[in-house]
Scaffold this active site. Structure first.
Site, PDB file in Angstrom:
ATOM      1  N   LYS A  80      46.173 -11.524-101.948  1.00  0.00           N
ATOM      2  CA  LYS A  80      45.855 -11.388-103.457  1.00  0.00           C
ATOM      3  C   LYS A  80      46.769 -11.119-104.432  1.00  0.00           C
ATOM      4  O   LYS A  80      47.874 -10.351-103.844  1.00  0.00           O
ATOM      5  CB  LYS A  80      44.903 -10.186-103.250  1.00  0.00           C
ATOM      6  CG  LYS A  80      44.042  -9.930-104.955  1.00  0.00           C
ATOM      7  CD  LYS A  80      43.329  -8.703-104.791  1.00  0.00           C
ATOM      8  CE  LYS A  80      42.485  -8.435-106.225  1.00  0.00           C
ATOM      9  NZ  LYS A  80      41.625  -7.365-106.142  1.00  0.00           N
ATOM     10  N   SER A 105      37.171  -7.787-107.862  1.00  0.00           N
ATOM     11  CA  SER A 105      38.229  -8.897-108.311  1.00  0.00           C
ATOM     12  C   SER A 105      38.999  -9.723-107.484  1.00  0.00           C
ATOM     13  O   SER A 105      39.892 -10.320-107.725  1.00  0.00           O
ATOM     14  CB  SER A 105      39.333  -7.899-109.009  1.00  0.00           C
ATOM     15  OG  SER A 105      39.817  -6.946-107.883  1.00  0.00           O
ATOM     16  N   SER A 147      35.456  -4.704-104.988  1.00  0.00           N
ATOM     17  CA  SER A 147      36.072  -5.788-105.040  1.00  0.00           C
ATOM     18  C   SER A 147      36.444  -6.539-103.992  1.00  0.00           C
ATOM     19  O   SER A 147      37.230  -7.567-104.086  1.00  0.00           O
ATOM     20  CB  SER A 147      37.521  -5.368-106.011  1.00  0.00           C
ATOM     21  OG  SER A 147      37.111  -5.274-107.575  1.00  0.00           O
TER      22      SER A 147
END
Length: 497
Positions: free
Chosen positions: A81, A162, A186
């Site tokens: 990420k 996210s 997330s």
């Protein structure tokens, strides 16, 4: 890569239900070149999933060395990420144009640990900008750097945030696995709507150093993969004490081989607490969840219905905690960056966004950032943290486990993915999930696919006590084997096509 392998790779159906690396062919161990071909075909072109924000130009060279190592992760291509630093020549942007040139040249300790286990860093995944904390009206999966990430099961549907790019990438077969981060939902929500496994470990089991922060109380990286076993392999490599992250002081005492014994783990003798009031009212989600409970029972578990309604002050005070810690933690991270980034504080980011409103603020604002920059009352913050932690931990999960004599708590993770709507917004089904309990308490939370509603995946949450990560993973692996509901296969099309 041969033309035959490439054509096989791009033509194969997707989905976590497939064996091995999921969407990739069993005829050969997929490598960096194979994944790059798939990324070019369906992420950069075709349906344009928008899951991958950057590719590591050194990945193939690193792969050659990694494949010479021994161990289950040797040569495995993993996406990271884009709020986690790597030493590769890629920026760590958190999705913001303010950090588009933030090439730090350093590995987050969790990345260094992965490399030491033979993992190849394939690239970075898109995310909800600033990990979805900028605005209450943010669009999951959108960032100014990476644009909009799409759900591979229906590309007009949300990938949830996210760690949206990480979830979509794994589901679409763009890497063997990915790493996400979670503050509240997330990792687990993107995993649920993508039909993959996502694990939020106990806060402090995995280092947060060189990870763009929101909250030191709740932030944690976590693995996202096609099976509980693969997620456990990654966790084994990632976990451990980091002197620069005080929360990880107990980690070495709790780390171990999280994948060991998962293939024989059983539900027999386990008492599973069902959070019935966190299931929602959608008939199709209810039916799918009841089937999952039947599978758990058939696997040997005893099902215990639990009535639980959270004290709403827990959520109110969580928000206060996130606001206060965001200002301090993000400011400290930005102030410590090497080089000459244009932002060194939250106030700088707010000013940057105003100056670049046409790109940064086109779809939604930054009212949460602005509120956080004004949240400076330490006494109020400390009171809010004490209350939210008490209600989620000792008087939440701990009390529910103890009073009902259960080993774990379960509920659906999230409802089916909702449409992406950049103009008028769109939201999922309400009243589903108990992930905030685990997030606020800092306890382990695993989402495992339990089936689909009209072709859209829904995950099953398994939540345990602090440092009970192995037990949660064992139950998840046993449930995988007991599960009878068919899993969804990504269509790479718009809903209804």
């Amino acid at each position: 890569m041969t033309a035959r392998l490439k054509s096989t790779l791009l033509a194969l159906p997707l989905g976590a239900a497939l064996a091995g690396a999921g969407a990739l062919p069993a005829l050969a161990e997929p490598g960096v070149a194979d994944y790059r071909a798939r990324i070019a075909a369906i992420d950069d072109a075709g349906p344009m999933l928008g899951a991958v924000i950057a590719l590591n130009p050194d990945a193939e060279a690193q792969e050659a060395a990694a494949r010479k190592r021994k161990g289950p992760l040797a040569g495995r291509a993993v996406l990271i990420k884009d709020n986690i630093e790597t030493r590769d020549p890629m920026p760590t942007t958190a999705g913001s144009l303010a950090l588009k040139d933030n090439v730090t040249g350093r590995d987050a300790p969790l990345v260094a640990r992965l490399r030491a286990s033979g993992v190849v860093i394939l690239g970075k995944t898109n995310l909800s900008e600033w990990a979805n904390i900028r605005s209450d009206h943010s669009v999951s999966g959108w960032s100014a750097v990476g644009g909009q990430t799409h759900n591979p099961h229906a590309i007009d549907r949300s990938p949830c945030g996210s760690s949206s790019g990480s979830g979509a990438a794994v589901a679409a077969g763009l890497a063997w696995a990915a790493i996400g981060t979670e503050t509240d939902g997330s990792v687990t929500c993107p995993a649920s709507v993508a039909g993959i496994v996502g694990f939020k470990p106990t806060v402090g089991l995995v280092s947060r150093t060189h990870v763009v922060p929101i909250s030191h109380s709740q932030d944690t990286p976590g693995p996202m993969a096609n099976s509980v076993h693969d997620a456990a392999l990654l966790l084994t490599a990632m976990a451990g004490t980091d002197p620069a992250d005080a929360a990880t002081a107990p980690a070495d005492a709790h780390r171990g081989d999280f994948a060991a014994g998962l293939d024989t783990a059983t539900l027999k003798g386990k008492r599973i607490g069902v959070l019935r009031q966190q299931v929602g009212s959608n008939a199709k989600v209810l039916a799918l969840f009841d089937q999952a409970l039947a599978d758990l029972k058939r696997g040997g578990a005893e099902i215990v219905e639990i009535a639980y309604k959270p004290d709403e002050t827990m959520f109110r005070d969580e928000f206060t905690v996130l606001l206060y810690e965001l200002r301090a933690d993000l400011g400290a991270y930005l102030a410590g960056l090497p080089g000459t980034p244009p932002v060194r504080s939250l106030a700088d980011v707010i000013a940057f966004n105003r100056a670049h409103a046409d790109t940064e603020l086109r779809w939604f604002g930054q009212e949460t950032f602005e509120l956080a920059d004004k949240t400076t009352d330490r006494a109020a913050y400390e009171q809010a943290r004490a209350n939210s932690l008490r209600l989620a931990g000792p008087e939440g999960i701990d009390r529910l486990l103890r009073e009902n004599k259960v080993d774990l708590l379960v509920a659906p993770t999230e409802g089916p993915a909702w449409p992406i709507d950049m103009v008028t917004e769109s939201h999922g089904l309400s009243g589903i999930g108990a992930g905030s309990l685990a997030a606020i308490a800092g306890y382990p939370h695993l989402s495992v696919p339990m089936g689909a509603v009209e072709g859209l995946p829904v995950g099953l949450s398994l939540i345990g006590a602090a440092w009970d990560d192995k037990r949660v993973l064992e139950a998840g692996a046993a449930y995988e084997r007991a599960r009878t509901a068919p899993l969804a296969t990504p269509s790479l099309k718009r809903r209804g096509e």
